[in-house]
Design a protein around this motif. Structure first.
Motif, short mmCIF file in Angstrom:
data_model
loop_
_atom_site.label_atom_id
_atom_site.label_comp_id
_atom_site.label_asym_id
_atom_site.label_seq_id
_atom_site.Cartn_x
_atom_site.Cartn_y
_atom_site.Cartn_z
N ALA A 63 0.87 -1.18 0.00
CA ALA A 63 0.00 0.00 0.00
C ALA A 63 0.90 1.22 0.00
CB ALA A 63 -0.90 0.00 1.23
N GLU A 64 0.60 2.14 -0.91
CA GLU A 64 1.37 3.38 -0.96
C GLU A 64 0.49 4.50 -1.51
OE1 GLU A 64 4.16 3.59 -4.75
OE2 GLU A 64 4.44 1.65 -3.73
N SER A 65 0.84 5.72 -1.13
CA SER A 65 0.09 6.88 -1.59
C SER A 65 0.37 7.10 -3.08
CB SER A 65 0.47 8.12 -0.78
OG SER A 65 1.87 8.31 -0.76
N VAL A 66 -0.59 7.72 -3.75
CA VAL A 66 -0.46 8.02 -5.17
C VAL A 66 -0.04 9.48 -5.29
CG1 VAL A 66 -1.62 8.12 -7.40
CG2 VAL A 66 -2.24 6.32 -5.76
N TYR A 95 -7.29 10.95 -0.17
CA TYR A 95 -6.03 10.28 -0.46
C TYR A 95 -6.27 9.14 -1.43
CZ TYR A 95 -4.19 12.56 3.77
OH TYR A 95 -3.80 13.47 4.72
N GLY A 96 -5.47 9.08 -2.47
CA GLY A 96 -5.47 7.93 -3.35
C GLY A 96 -4.39 6.96 -2.88
N VAL A 97 -4.75 5.67 -2.82
CA VAL A 97 -3.82 4.64 -2.37
C VAL A 97 -3.77 3.57 -3.46
CG1 VAL A 97 -3.34 2.91 -0.59
CG2 VAL A 97 -4.43 5.08 0.04
N LYS A 98 -2.57 3.03 -3.70
CA LYS A 98 -2.43 1.99 -4.71
C LYS A 98 -1.54 0.86 -4.20
CE LYS A 98 1.70 3.93 -6.92
NZ LYS A 98 2.27 4.50 -8.15
N MET A 109 -7.58 2.44 -3.80
CA MET A 109 -8.64 2.80 -2.86
C MET A 109 -8.58 4.29 -2.58
SD MET A 109 -7.56 1.60 1.01
CE MET A 109 -9.14 2.15 1.65
N VAL A 110 -9.68 4.81 -2.03
CA VAL A 110 -9.77 6.21 -1.64
C VAL A 110 -10.03 6.27 -0.14
CG1 VAL A 110 -11.06 8.37 -1.87
CG2 VAL A 110 -10.63 6.96 -3.89
N ILE A 111 -9.28 7.15 0.53
CA ILE A 111 -9.51 7.42 1.94
C ILE A 111 -9.87 8.90 2.07
CG2 ILE A 111 -8.52 7.49 4.26
CD1 ILE A 111 -6.63 5.21 3.34
#
Length: 143
Positions: A63-66, A95-98, A109-111
Motif C-alpha cells: 500500500a502506498e500513496s499516489v 487520499y489515493g492509495v495503490k 482505494m480512496v480514503i
C-alpha cells in the motif's frame, strides 16, 4: 492558589485523557467482494488523526500513496511488498492509495479524511491506468 491548582489539574486531565482516534483495517487481497486485486474495504471515511492498518492478507501486495492524490501538507507513504503498514492521517482531504505491482489492474482505494464532501481539485488528473481511474471514480461515487 486554589485557582492555580484547579487550572493545573484541568490541564493535566486534558493532556492525559485517552485519545479517541480509531484504527481501521484494510486487507490487500487477490480476490474480494469487488473483484480481483482489491483493497477491502475499497473506500473509507475516517476522522483526522485516525490510523489505517493495511494488512498483507494475500502475498505480493503493498500500500502506498499516489503522487498528486493527497491533500497539500500531507506526507507520502510507501509500504513494502508482503508487509503490513500503519498510516496515521493528520491532514483533512482525500487520499489515493495503490498497490504498486497491481496499479494497472486497478488495485486502488480512496480514503476521505474529515468531513469534506469532495476531493481536492485535480484529484483525478494526470496519467493513470484506465482500470485504476475507473475504480477511483466508482469509489468517489460511494461517498
Amino acid at each position: 492558589m486554589l485557582r492555580s491548582l484547579i487550572s493545573t489539574a484541568a490541564i493535566t486531565l486534558a493532556l492525559s485523557a485517552p485519545a479517541f482516534a480509531e484504527t481501521f483495517e484494510v486487507q490487500m487481497l487477490n480476490r474480494g467482494e469487488e473483484g480481483t486485486m482489491v483493497f477491502e474495504p475499497s473506500s473509507l471515511r475516517i476522522a483526522t488523526g485516525d490510523t489505517v492498518k493495511f494488512i498483507a492478507t494475500d502475498r505480493g501486495h503493498n500500500a502506498e500513496s499516489v503522487e498528486g492524490m493527497m491533500p497539500e501538507g500531507s506526507e507520502a507513504f510507501v509500504g513494502k511488498i508482503n508487509e503490513e503498514i500503519e498510516v496515521t492521517f493528520d491532514v483533512d482531504g482525500y487520499y489515493g492509495v495503490k498497490c504498486k505491482p497491481h496499479f494497472a489492474m486497478g488495485m486502488v482505494m480512496v480514503i476521505a479524511v474529515g468531513d469534506g464532501d469532495a476531493p481536492q481539485e485535480g484529484f483525478l488528473e494526470g496519467r493513470m491506468p484506465r482500470n485504476a481511474k475507473q475504480r477511483f471514480e466508482a469509489q468517489l461515487n460511494a461517498f
